[in-house]
Motif scaffolding. Structure first.
Motif, PDB file in Angstrom:
ATOM      1  N   UNK A  62       0.859  -1.186   0.000  1.00  0.00           N
ATOM      2  CA  UNK A  62       0.000   0.000   0.000  1.00  0.00           C
ATOM      3  C   UNK A  62       0.891   1.231   0.000  1.00  0.00           C
ATOM      4  N   UNK A  63       0.739   2.051  -1.013  1.00  0.00           N
ATOM      5  CA  UNK A  63       1.525   3.278  -1.092  1.00  0.00           C
ATOM      6  C   UNK A  63       0.988   4.286  -0.074  1.00  0.00           C
ATOM      7  N   UNK A  64       1.890   4.962   0.613  1.00  0.00           N
ATOM      8  CA  UNK A  64       1.455   5.952   1.587  1.00  0.00           C
ATOM      9  C   UNK A  64       2.459   6.109   2.706  1.00  0.00           C
ATOM     10  N   UNK A  65       2.116   6.970   3.652  1.00  0.00           N
ATOM     11  CA  UNK A  65       2.990   7.260   4.779  1.00  0.00           C
ATOM     12  C   UNK A  65       3.161   6.030   5.667  1.00  0.00           C
ATOM     13  N   UNK A  66       4.337   5.904   6.256  1.00  0.00           N
ATOM     14  CA  UNK A  66       4.615   4.818   7.193  1.00  0.00           C
ATOM     15  C   UNK A  66       4.768   5.376   8.604  1.00  0.00           C
ATOM     16  N   UNK A  67       4.442   4.564   9.596  1.00  0.00           N
ATOM     17  CA  UNK A  67       4.568   4.974  10.987  1.00  0.00           C
ATOM     18  C   UNK A  67       6.045   5.070  11.364  1.00  0.00           C
ATOM     19  N   UNK A  68       6.417   6.228  11.923  1.00  0.00           N
ATOM     20  CA  UNK A  68       7.771   6.439  12.423  1.00  0.00           C
ATOM     21  C   UNK A  68       7.688   6.555  13.941  1.00  0.00           C
ATOM     22  N   UNK A  69       8.067   5.492  14.636  1.00  0.00           N
ATOM     23  CA  UNK A  69       7.941   5.474  16.096  1.00  0.00           C
ATOM     24  C   UNK A  69       8.908   6.444  16.779  1.00  0.00           C
ATOM     25  N   UNK A  70       9.964   6.851  16.071  1.00  0.00           N
ATOM     26  CA  UNK A  70      10.853   7.849  16.660  1.00  0.00           C
ATOM     27  C   UNK A  70      10.165   9.211  16.753  1.00  0.00           C
ATOM     28  N   UNK A  71       9.334   9.516  15.751  1.00  0.00           N
ATOM     29  CA  UNK A  71       8.582  10.769  15.787  1.00  0.00           C
ATOM     30  C   UNK A  71       7.378  10.661  16.716  1.00  0.00           C
ATOM     31  N   UNK A  72       6.775   9.471  16.769  1.00  0.00           N
ATOM     32  CA  UNK A  72       5.610   9.249  17.629  1.00  0.00           C
ATOM     33  C   UNK A  72       6.076   8.769  18.989  1.00  0.00           C
ATOM     34  N   UNK A  73       6.818   9.597  19.674  1.00  0.00           N
ATOM     35  CA  UNK A  73       7.474   9.148  20.905  1.00  0.00           C
ATOM     36  C   UNK A  73       6.538   9.111  22.105  1.00  0.00           C
ATOM     37  N   UNK A  74       5.402   9.824  22.038  1.00  0.00           N
ATOM     38  CA  UNK A  74       4.473   9.879  23.166  1.00  0.00           C
ATOM     39  C   UNK A  74       3.138   9.254  22.787  1.00  0.00           C
ATOM     40  N   UNK A  75       2.708   8.289  23.566  1.00  0.00           N
ATOM     41  CA  UNK A  75       1.396   7.663  23.385  1.00  0.00           C
ATOM     42  C   UNK A  75       0.612   7.842  24.683  1.00  0.00           C
ATOM     43  N   UNK A  76      -0.517   8.547  24.611  1.00  0.00           N
ATOM     44  CA  UNK A  76      -1.314   8.857  25.804  1.00  0.00           C
ATOM     45  C   UNK A  76      -2.641   8.109  25.762  1.00  0.00           C
ATOM     46  N   UNK A  77      -3.144   7.727  26.941  1.00  0.00           N
ATOM     47  CA  UNK A  77      -4.420   7.032  27.059  1.00  0.00           C
ATOM     48  C   UNK A  77      -5.176   7.577  28.269  1.00  0.00           C
ATOM     49  N   UNK A  78      -6.466   7.893  28.071  1.00  0.00           N
ATOM     50  CA  UNK A  78      -7.289   8.444  29.147  1.00  0.00           C
ATOM     51  C   UNK A  78      -8.656   7.759  29.157  1.00  0.00           C
ATOM     52  N   UNK A  79      -9.301   7.798  30.316  1.00  0.00           N
ATOM     53  CA  UNK A  79     -10.675   7.302  30.412  1.00  0.00           C
ATOM     54  C   UNK A  79     -11.630   8.335  29.819  1.00  0.00           C
ATOM     55  N   UNK A  80     -12.670   7.907  29.110  1.00  0.00           N
ATOM     56  CA  UNK A  80     -13.642   8.864  28.576  1.00  0.00           C
ATOM     57  C   UNK A  80     -14.509   9.445  29.692  1.00  0.00           C
ATOM     58  N   UNK A  81     -14.908  10.694  29.542  1.00  0.00           N
ATOM     59  CA  UNK A  81     -15.776  11.371  30.501  1.00  0.00           C
ATOM     60  C   UNK A  81     -17.221  11.225  30.034  1.00  0.00           C
ATOM     61  N   UNK A  82     -17.931  10.218  30.588  1.00  0.00           N
ATOM     62  CA  UNK A  82     -19.300   9.953  30.138  1.00  0.00           C
ATOM     63  C   UNK A  82     -20.309  10.931  30.720  1.00  0.00           C
ATOM     64  N   UNK A  83     -19.894  11.724  31.701  1.00  0.00           N
ATOM     65  CA  UNK A  83     -20.779  12.784  32.195  1.00  0.00           C
ATOM     66  C   UNK A  83     -20.794  13.942  31.207  1.00  0.00           C
ATOM     67  N   UNK A  84     -19.646  14.263  30.691  1.00  0.00           N
ATOM     68  CA  UNK A  84     -19.535  15.361  29.728  1.00  0.00           C
ATOM     69  C   UNK A  84     -20.010  14.927  28.339  1.00  0.00           C
ATOM     70  N   UNK A  85     -19.695  13.687  27.981  1.00  0.00           N
ATOM     71  CA  UNK A  85     -20.095  13.148  26.676  1.00  0.00           C
ATOM     72  C   UNK A  85     -21.164  12.082  26.894  1.00  0.00           C
ATOM     73  N   UNK A  86     -22.392  12.536  27.060  1.00  0.00           N
ATOM     74  CA  UNK A  86     -23.522  11.687  27.462  1.00  0.00           C
ATOM     75  C   UNK A  86     -23.868  10.634  26.417  1.00  0.00           C
ATOM     76  N   UNK A  87     -23.536  10.904  25.164  1.00  0.00           N
ATOM     77  CA  UNK A  87     -23.925   9.959  24.118  1.00  0.00           C
ATOM     78  C   UNK A  87     -23.288   8.590  24.316  1.00  0.00           C
ATOM     79  N   UNK A  88     -22.061   8.556  24.821  1.00  0.00           N
ATOM     80  CA  UNK A  88     -21.413   7.269  25.072  1.00  0.00           C
ATOM     81  C   UNK A  88     -22.152   6.506  26.163  1.00  0.00           C
TER      82      UNK A  88
END
Length: 386
Positions: free
Chosen positions: A283-309
């Motif tokens: 597949x032609x296209x951009x490839x993932x560069x993990x050196x540039x993507x050095x930070x990976x963040x994960x958070x819990x969703x706020x279901x009070x603020x986002x009621x649709x979830x």
């Protein structure tokens, strides 16, 4: 090797256009047999001139004459119009794969026809499983067809499960960018506009899905889709806000090991994988560069603020036709927000009221789903105009 003949339901949308790019990259593997659209008649004609399908279908019959005239110099391309034409064309003998990428409830019945005709289904229309998951999976089993996910998250889960057939899943990790309003306060959300919501930080999607991503309703739909696709109860599906959109989703197994699929945000990858599985093609296209993507963040969703979830989880818990009610109300509220007839926070209010006011059926069949969809849309529309 025989070229796979592909029917794209919704070829002028975001998924459809990227699927055509996959076909263009692999002319030795794939051909576009049929292209369809709802209203985008000029774009459909342009695609037909480029890819020379056997036929095209415009769902809105009012555009038939215009489409016919635009393709008058291409007499070998058959032109059809109307909902019934969509249902019939997916049954055509030469078709090997049907890419179900129509947006919303409208994709349900054509996909059912494709399954009954024994076609391989590349599913990008998540509402099909949201509305009628049990019915769809029963049909897939009955007609022995392959159903492969195209959503980036579900493709990532599917790829993580390949080769793990006998191993029990402990948890599905369903990632989510969080949309453009992840850090907004409740007060700020009260004043955002559709133009604000359509500026998704990482993905290029159609307007309806982009709004659903901003409200997190899209993630609620994906929880339902994952439940049906992978046979995992909703309580074992964990939503993680992941702003970088690099980990597209993953699976935690009973021994604690986690497998995930990573890559740049490019929908062509899951589209192509659904077409080519179990093979992987270039597949032609951009490839993932993990050196540039050095930070990976994960958070819990706020279901009070986002009621649709939260409303989506409630619909899953209640079952029956409640997910159908949720989806219909959401489609109406989403469109109203885009027209400026409803506030961002008002969408959840309309959906919740519609879920309360629409008759509940614990054991629906297709006729009940169709009736429920009509009733819920009417009720949601009344709430908007109160």
């Amino acid at each position: 090797m025989k070229k796979q003949q592909i029917c794209i339901l919704g070829s002028t949308g975001s998924i459809g256009t990227q699927a055509l790019d996959v076909i263009a990259q692999h002319p030795d593997h794939y051909e576009a047999y049929c292209l369809t659209a709802n209203n985008s008649v000029e774009k459909l004609a342009e695609q037909a001139r480029q890819f020379n399908p056997d036929c095209v279908v415009i769902a809105n019959e009012q555009h038939y004459d215009r489409l016919k005239s635009l393709l008058a110099d291409k007499p070998h391309i058959k032109v059809y119009a109307g909902a019934e034409a969509l249902n019939q064309i997916v049954e055509a003998g030469p078709i090997d794969i049907v890419l179900a990428s129509m947006v919303g409830f409208s994709g349900l019945v054509p996909t059912i026809h494709a399954i009954k005709a024994g076609k391989k289904i590349a599913l990008a229309n998540k509402e099909t499983l949201v509305v009628a998951g049990e019915l769809m999976l029963n049909l897939v089993s009955q007609y022995h067809v392959d159903l492969l996910p195209v959503d980036s998250e579900h493709s990532a889960i599917f790829q993580s499960l390949v080769g793990e057939d006998m191993n029990e899943v402990d948890k599905i990790l369903l990632t989510c960018s969080g949309g453009p309003f992840r850090l907004f306060s409740h007060e700020q959300l009260a004043t955002v506009t559709a133009a604000d919501a359509l500026r998704h930080p990482t993905w290029d999607m159609g307007a309806k899905i982009t709004i659903d991503s901003a409200t997190l309703m899209n993630k609620g739909f994906e929880v339902m889709e994952a439940k049906w696709l992978f046979g995992v109860p909703a309580e074992k599906i964990q939503v993680l806000i992941h702003p970088q959109s690099i980990v597209h989703s993953g699976v935690q197994f009973m021994d604690g090991a986690v497998k995930a699929q990573l890559g740049v945000p490019d929908m062509r990858l899951p589209i192509q994988y659904a077409f080519s599985y179990p093979q992987r093609l270039t597949l032609q296209g951009e490839r993932l560069d993990l050196f540039k993507a050095s930070t990976l963040e994960f958070y819990r969703p706020d279901v009070e603020k986002f009621r649709c979830l939260a409303l989506a989880y409630e619909a899953i818990s209640r079952g029956g036709n409640m997910p159908c009610i949720l989806n219909a109300a959401n489609e109406v509220a989403n469109a109203a927000f885009r027209r400026g007839e409803c506030s961002f926070l008002g969408m959840a209010e309309i959906i919740e009221k519609t879920m309360t006011a629409t008759p509940f059926d614990k054991s629906p069949d297709l006729d009940v789903y169709l009736q429920t969809d009509r009733e819920a849309r009417e009720i949601a529309t009344q709430f908007i105009h109160q």
